[in-house]
Design an enzyme around this catalytic site. Structure first.
Site, PDB file in Angstrom:
ATOM      1  N   HIS A  49      35.969  64.612  13.093  1.00 35.95           N
ATOM      2  CA  HIS A  49      36.228  66.001  12.723  1.00 35.95           C
ATOM      3  C   HIS A  49      36.551  66.206  11.242  1.00 35.95           C
ATOM      4  O   HIS A  49      36.295  67.294  10.713  1.00 35.95           O
ATOM      5  CB  HIS A  49      37.371  66.552  13.592  1.00 35.95           C
ATOM      6  CG  HIS A  49      36.956  66.821  15.006  1.00 35.95           C
ATOM      7  ND1 HIS A  49      37.451  66.112  16.076  1.00 35.95           N
ATOM      8  CD2 HIS A  49      36.078  67.713  15.523  1.00 35.95           C
ATOM      9  CE1 HIS A  49      36.913  66.559  17.189  1.00 35.95           C
ATOM     10  NE2 HIS A  49      36.076  67.524  16.885  1.00 35.95           N
TER      11      HIS A  49
ATOM     12  N   TYR B 228      32.997  57.992  17.168  1.00 38.53           N
ATOM     13  CA  TYR B 228      32.315  59.176  16.648  1.00 38.53           C
ATOM     14  C   TYR B 228      33.244  60.391  16.568  1.00 38.53           C
ATOM     15  O   TYR B 228      32.769  61.508  16.374  1.00 38.53           O
ATOM     16  CB  TYR B 228      31.086  59.511  17.496  1.00 38.53           C
ATOM     17  CG  TYR B 228      29.791  59.093  16.842  1.00 38.53           C
ATOM     18  CD1 TYR B 228      29.396  59.618  15.626  1.00 38.53           C
ATOM     19  CD2 TYR B 228      28.960  58.143  17.440  1.00 38.53           C
ATOM     20  CE1 TYR B 228      28.211  59.233  15.019  1.00 38.53           C
ATOM     21  CE2 TYR B 228      27.772  57.758  16.844  1.00 38.53           C
ATOM     22  CZ  TYR B 228      27.408  58.311  15.630  1.00 38.53           C
ATOM     23  OH  TYR B 228      26.232  57.924  15.022  1.00 38.53           O
TER      24      TYR B 228
END
Length: 617
Positions: A391, A388
């Site tokens: 960015h 996850y």
């Protein structure tokens, strides 16, 4: 209450090891390796994903809670309220194991514990250094846009992550010292990156070779702790004490303490997108309270708050499952698979007409089915955290425009809308205009050469300068997450045989080979994920998707409030109806009806919105 199923090791119970399921799982892995699930027609693709999920449940859930520990967090004594209310710290979700998933417990793993590499300096800082990887492979020269979605996907993801996990505040002692090349313009030498906090429950007398562990300072459950807090003190500060409601950003009384050290806008990672989502769903909580008060006028503040929290958390989980995720991985097979996670293969229409028609999660979905930990106590995992790290979704440049006529209001950089500056923008710009701007701006694609430049030169609230791209690379090494090829092997995927095999871009293949000195086995997980050829409709990698196949459903399967207790008796009939009847679009329009023209005709709020010119930006 349905007793949960547990075993000593990876899940082995019942249908998961029966002959038919062995055939399904082996067939799924064969088809996936030979053809690829994404190249199959939808129905065979769905069956393949189902078989892969069963295999992942069997082989890729590993518990760290049984390792030697001292002074683990203690849940409050059991009470009758625990049967129907979520606790602030996530304890008592599993009534037989009240510590499971609570704040302060360990991250689990999706790889065998004996495969966790120790955090030795020679491995964490090895060539190429995290900073070299950041500069050579991650730096954004210009935005590579994900044109099928809008920038609410970036805001939403960080909003979810604030609920799911945090390793806590890094200690200032013993930072990692990252060597720099002579031409590196970084202002301090060496670069210092703070360490992930140690596990406070680790037994100092543990035998040598005991795998390293870390704790999650947030609740592991999907319980909207980013809104309601992870302990009783935080939760009390959020509440008004009247009709179940919570404080809003602009209600004249800040929902946060006056102590600057506890101001969330000064916590690293706070930005306008996160503030907008917090504000929107705080308002949604209060709207749910009003709805429940109308339906059940005798309920007091506590009852209204607890039911509204359950409903709001379930609505967030539903939006993420059937709207956010299908928007960012919009392959026809995954869209159907994700909707089946919530409604089963019977579908939403059957659910709306008849409710659950079967106890099977495959037929009628996970919410309302019996809960199941698949033989391993529930927790989020370090590998889930690693995949996850997205960015690149975040833009550097933000053009804020008016919802009414699309006129330009102001131009901002990511620096302008981060930290305390985010609240200033929220206070001085109409929220509907901010939501419209996010809804009509594309995010970045999760790929190489697309990391926000501001986050490579990020000044933390404490004044410390940080390259988040280098930090992301270092974190996976520090936490023992395998490098890319080993990661794929542990998921029973074919490793990349060469740099050309890794990526479909010949120039990128040459760059990666140069950075990693020709050794494909050294390629960091994040670099491999960002370099991969993407399945049709995907904004992130297929390898990362394997962890989502496993963990996205597990977060629902294991949670009593999405399974055994997902009932009108716990949520109320009015609460269950609210979850069924609402979506991200209805939430947006309830609180900002002026967005109706931009959302007209859309079925998913995370795809590009309409502008007066009829197209996104």
């Amino acid at each position: 209450m349905t007793k949960h199923r547990r075993a000593e090791g990876p899940a082995t119970a019942g249908y998961r090891t029966s002959l038919p399921w062995r055939i399904v799982t082996r067939g799924a892995e064969y088809l996936d390796r030979r053809i690829g699930w994404d190249r199959l027609p939808v129905l065979p693709g769905l069956l393949t994903l189902l078989g892969l999920r069963v295999r992942l449940r069997q082989k890729n859930l590993h518990d760290t809670g049984h390792l030697p520990a001292v002074d683990p967090p203690e849940p409050a004594p059991p009470s009758a309220s625990h049967k129907v209310n979520r606790t602030a710290d996530g304890s008592h979700n599993d009534l037989d194991d009240p510590r499971m998933g609570m704040a302060g417990t360990r991250f689990g793993r999706n790889i065998p514990l004996d495969g966790i590499a120790p955090a030795r300096p020679e491995d964490v800082l090895s060539r190429p250094s995290p900073r070299e990887v950041s500069r050579a492979l991650l730096t954004r020269d210009g935005l590579i846009a994900a044109e099928s979605v809008n920038s609410l996907v970036a805001a939403w993801l960080q909003f979810m992550i604030r609920d799911w996990f945090s390793h806590g505040t890094s200690p200032v002692e013993r930072p990692w010292e990252v060597p720099l090349t002579d031409d590196d313009p970084w202002p301090e030498r060496p670069m210092r990156i703070m360490r992930t906090p140690d596990d406070p429950t680790r037994d100092p007398q543990a035998p040598p070779g005991t795998p390293d562990t870390r704790v999650n300072v947030s609740s592991h459950w999907w319980d909207a702790s980013q809104i309601y807090g992870s302990n009783e003190t935080e939760q009390r500060l959020m509440r008004t004490g009247e009709l179940g409601r919570i404080h809003l950003w602009d209600d004249g009384q800040s929902p946060f303490p006056s102590d600057p050290s506890r101001d969330p806008s000064r916590v690293p990672g706070f930005w306008l997108g996160l503030a907008m989502m917090q504000n929107l769903f705080a308002r949604e909580h209060n709207a749910i309270c009003d709805h429940l008060h109308d339906a059940c006028p005798s309920w007091g503040d506590e009852e209204l708050f607890q039911r509204a929290r359950l409903v709001n958390a379930a609505l967030l989980a539903k939006i993420h499952t059937v709207e956010w995720t299908p928007a960012v991985i919009s392959h026809p097979t995954t869209v159907k698979a994700l909707r089946a996670n919530w409604w089963g293969v019977a579908g939403e229409r059957v659910h709306n007409l008849f409710g659950r028609i079967s106890g099977s999660e495959v037929i009628s979905g996970i919410p309302g089915a019996a809960h199941d930990h698949y033989g391993v106590p529930y927790s989020l995992t370090e590998e889930f955290v690693a995949v996850y790290r997205m960015h690149p979704l975040v833009r550097d440049e933000w053009h804020l425009r008016a919802a009414a006529d699309d006129r330009t209001l102001r131009h901002c950089t990511l620096r302008d809308i981060s930290g305390p500056g985010a609240l200033k923008v929220l206070e001085t710009t109409d929220t509907a205009d901010l939501l419209y701007s996010f809804g009509t701006l594309h995010p970045g694609l999760v790929t190489l050469h697309n990391f926000p430049r501001f986050l490579q030169e990020f000044e933390r609230p404490d004044g410390h300068l940080q390259d988040l791209a280098a930090t992301d690379i270092l974190r996976s090494r520090e936490l023992g997450v395998p490098r890319y090829n080993d990661f794929r092997r542990l998921l029973r995927l074919k490793p990349a045989a060469s740099f050309a095999d890794l990526t479909g871009d010949p120039e990128w293949a040459e760059q990666i080979e140069r950075v990693y000195d020709g050794d494909i086995e050294k390629v960091d997980l994040m670099v491999g994920l960002y370099a991969e050829k993407l399945p049709a409709g995907f904004a992130f990698s297929d390898t990362a998707f394997r962890i989502f196949i496993l963990m996205a459903s597990r977060r629902l399967n294991s949670d009593r409030f999405f399974t055994d207790c997902y009932t009108p008796q716990v949520y109320s009939r009015a609460g269950m109806a609210w979850i069924d009847d609402n979506s991200m679009i209805t939430v947006l329009l309830r609180h900002h009806p002026e967005l109706r023209p931009a959302l007209a005709g859309l079925t998913n709020a995370f795809v590009p919105w309409h502008t007066p010119q009829g197209r996104g930006s």
